[in-house]
Design a protein around this motif. Structure first.
Motif, short mmCIF file in Angstrom:
data_model
loop_
_atom_site.label_atom_id
_atom_site.label_comp_id
_atom_site.label_asym_id
_atom_site.label_seq_id
_atom_site.Cartn_x
_atom_site.Cartn_y
_atom_site.Cartn_z
N VAL A 227 0.90 -1.30 -0.15
CA VAL A 227 0.08 0.17 -0.02
C VAL A 227 0.93 1.30 0.01
O VAL A 227 2.18 1.03 0.38
N VAL A 228 0.41 2.41 -0.29
CA VAL A 228 1.04 3.70 -0.18
C VAL A 228 0.57 4.47 0.64
O VAL A 228 -0.54 4.65 0.89
N VAL A 229 1.49 4.98 1.60
CA VAL A 229 0.94 5.89 2.58
C VAL A 229 1.42 7.27 2.17
O VAL A 229 2.50 7.62 1.82
N THR A 230 0.57 8.35 2.21
CA THR A 230 0.76 9.84 1.79
C THR A 230 0.27 10.65 2.99
O THR A 230 -0.69 10.63 3.70
N GLN A 231 1.38 11.35 3.16
CA GLN A 231 1.26 12.30 4.32
C GLN A 231 0.52 13.63 3.94
O GLN A 231 0.88 14.35 2.98
N LEU A 232 -0.71 13.82 4.63
CA LEU A 232 -1.25 14.96 3.90
C LEU A 232 -1.90 16.05 5.15
O LEU A 232 -2.29 17.06 4.90
N GLN A 233 -1.04 15.73 6.22
CA GLN A 233 -1.53 16.77 7.29
C GLN A 233 -0.22 16.74 8.04
O GLN A 233 0.14 15.91 8.84
N PRO A 234 0.54 17.78 7.90
CA PRO A 234 0.24 18.92 6.94
C PRO A 234 0.67 18.40 5.57
O PRO A 234 1.37 17.32 5.21
N VAL A 235 0.27 19.44 4.64
CA VAL A 235 0.63 18.99 2.98
C VAL A 235 1.15 20.22 2.40
O VAL A 235 0.91 21.59 3.13
N SER A 236 1.78 20.31 1.63
CA SER A 236 2.28 21.46 0.72
C SER A 236 1.67 21.53 -0.64
O SER A 236 1.09 20.76 -1.24
N VAL A 237 1.90 22.74 -1.21
CA VAL A 237 1.48 23.31 -2.65
C VAL A 237 2.65 23.87 -3.17
O VAL A 237 3.15 24.71 -2.67
N ILE A 238 3.00 23.15 -4.46
CA ILE A 238 4.07 23.55 -5.07
C ILE A 238 3.53 24.38 -6.41
O ILE A 238 2.83 24.26 -6.99
#
Length: 428
Positions: A227-238
């Motif tokens: 599975v893939v774990v994605t950190q979204l808290q916090p998250v960045s915008v480029i």
């Protein structure tokens, strides 16, 4: 007796020489028709040029107005950004074995160290027990060799054995010490492999769709992992910005300012999150003349998703004590004319005058006026297309409804009614 004698053709000549009554009626009808058409035409022209018509600038026009105010206005730099997670980790097994259990739900928020999956531990438990047995055997041999070494030292002091025999015993002790160290390393490796059968989250984030089902044989070489774990808290915008804006942004950052960044949806209508500018790239893209920047959002409501396109508004600075009007009040004339940008200024006698202005920074529906107006001036925001310099206007508070939109609608209904009356007057 006298007889009159008419020559043939005298009656026909008399008939042609005098117009008949029918011809007179036809001529009169034509004249009357032409007169009616002429009257209708001029009536319509006068209505078109009169009050309510296309040229009715002399008639008072209902307008909406706004008062110029003094305040602050923000300098916002727009950009198109991509939501980029702070960490994206593909969870893979570090050993080969059968996947016995999946302990997560797709889309679940997991924390670092949380149990995710279990691989059959039995082969690794057996391997651990085997190396532990080897370690105990070699530890016993080492202990016996050390006792013999001490005994040989005592006997050598009495001269009963050769020194070579003691040296041989010392070498044997060293050999057993190396064997024990190797066994201890094998025990540590076996324990680690057994620990790898219990797969935990490597980072805090949201898990995606599982890539393998329970019961499959998994190996470290599996490209997709589990599975893939994605950190979204916090998250960045480029997001990229033109290099021309870089000096002003750097100056603000060097001054210790925290630049606010707002993220909006694709339609640029709904605000998704508020964040701050975190860092700048160290190079400018020579193909586009832009520099990439990263903004950080806490994303507590989960409104931002990985790889999502968002509209960015970077708050570069706030201008103080500006004269602000609605952007709807700004009129644009010919580009090379003296009044290329102007407003209709409402005077105290309910007439308007053309006031040239120089506009500054715009912020949404507001715009700062660099010159030409002062706080308290009243300008027209709706209905300016029907005005000219010196025209009389009906202010919203003077209308029956008191609403600018309703006043404009009422004026449009009046023009339609007058046109209908003009069409109905086509016959006498």
């Amino acid at each position: 007796m006298h007889l009159e004698q008419n020559t043939p053709g005298d009656g026909a000549w008399a008939s042609r020489g005098r117009p008949s009554r029918l011809s007179l009626w036809v001529a009169a009808g034509l004249v009357l028709l032409i007169a009616i058409v002429w009257i209708i035409y001029h009536q319509r022209q006068s209505q078109a040029d009169g009050p309510g018509g296309r040229g009715g600038f002399n008639a008072p026009a209902a307008v909406a107005v706004a008062t110029a105010s003094a305040g602050d206005i923000a300098i916002k730099l727009p950009a198109l950004g991509t939501v980029t997670p702070m960490a994206t980790v593909t969870v893979k097994t570090q050993i080969s074995g059968q996947l016995q259990e999946i302990a997560f739900k797709e889309g679940q928020l997991v924390h670092k160290g949380q149990f995710l999956a279990q691989i059959d531990p039995r082969p690794f438990t057996a391997a651990l027990e085997q190396v532990q047995g080897n370690l105990q055997r070699d530890q016993a041999l080492l202990a016996n060799a050390r006792v013999d070494q001490q005994r040989f030292q005592d006997i050598l002091a009495q001269g009963l054995i050769a020194a070579q025999q003691l040296d041989t015993q010392k070498a044997l002790v060293k050999q057993y010490e190396g064997t024990v160290a190797s066994d201890e390393a094998q025990v540590s490796a076996a324990k680690l492999n057994l620990q790898y059968t219990h797969i935990v989250a490597p980072a805090t984030g949201q898990v995606g769709l599982r890539q393998v089902d329970q019961g499959n044989y998994v190996t470290p070489g599996d490209a997709n992992g589990i599975v893939v774990v994605t950190q979204l808290q916090p998250v960045s915008v480029i997001f990229p910005l033109p290099e021309d804006n870089l000096p002003a942004i750097q100056e603000r950052l060097r001054g210790g300012a925290a630049l606010t960044v707002e993220a909006y949806d694709r339609a640029n209508t709904t605000k998704l999150a508020d964040g701050t500018l975190q860092s700048l790239d160290n190079v400018i893209d020579p193909t586009t003349g832009t520099i990439k920047m990263r903004a950080l959002f806490d994303n507590r409501n989960g409104a931002l998703f990985a790889n999502q396109f968002v509209n960015i508004q970077l708050l570069q600075d706030v201008l103080k004590h500006q004269t602000i009007i609605p952007i709807a009040a700004v009129q644009h004339g010919a580009p090379n004319s003296a009044n290329s940008t102007f407003v209709y200024l409402v005077k105290s006698d309910s007439t308007v005058s053309v006031r040239p202005i120089a506009i500054g920074t715009a912020d949404g529906e507001r715009v700062a006026v660099a010159s030409g107006l002062k706080a308290g001036d009243v300008v027209v925001t709706e209905g300016g297309d029907r005005l000219r310099d010196g025209a009389t206007v009906i202010l919203p508070q003077a209308t029956a409804t008191g609403a600018p939109a309703a006043a404009a609608s009422k004026e449009g209904d009046t023009r339609h009614h007058r046109r209908s009356q003009g069409s109905a007057q086509g016959s006498p």
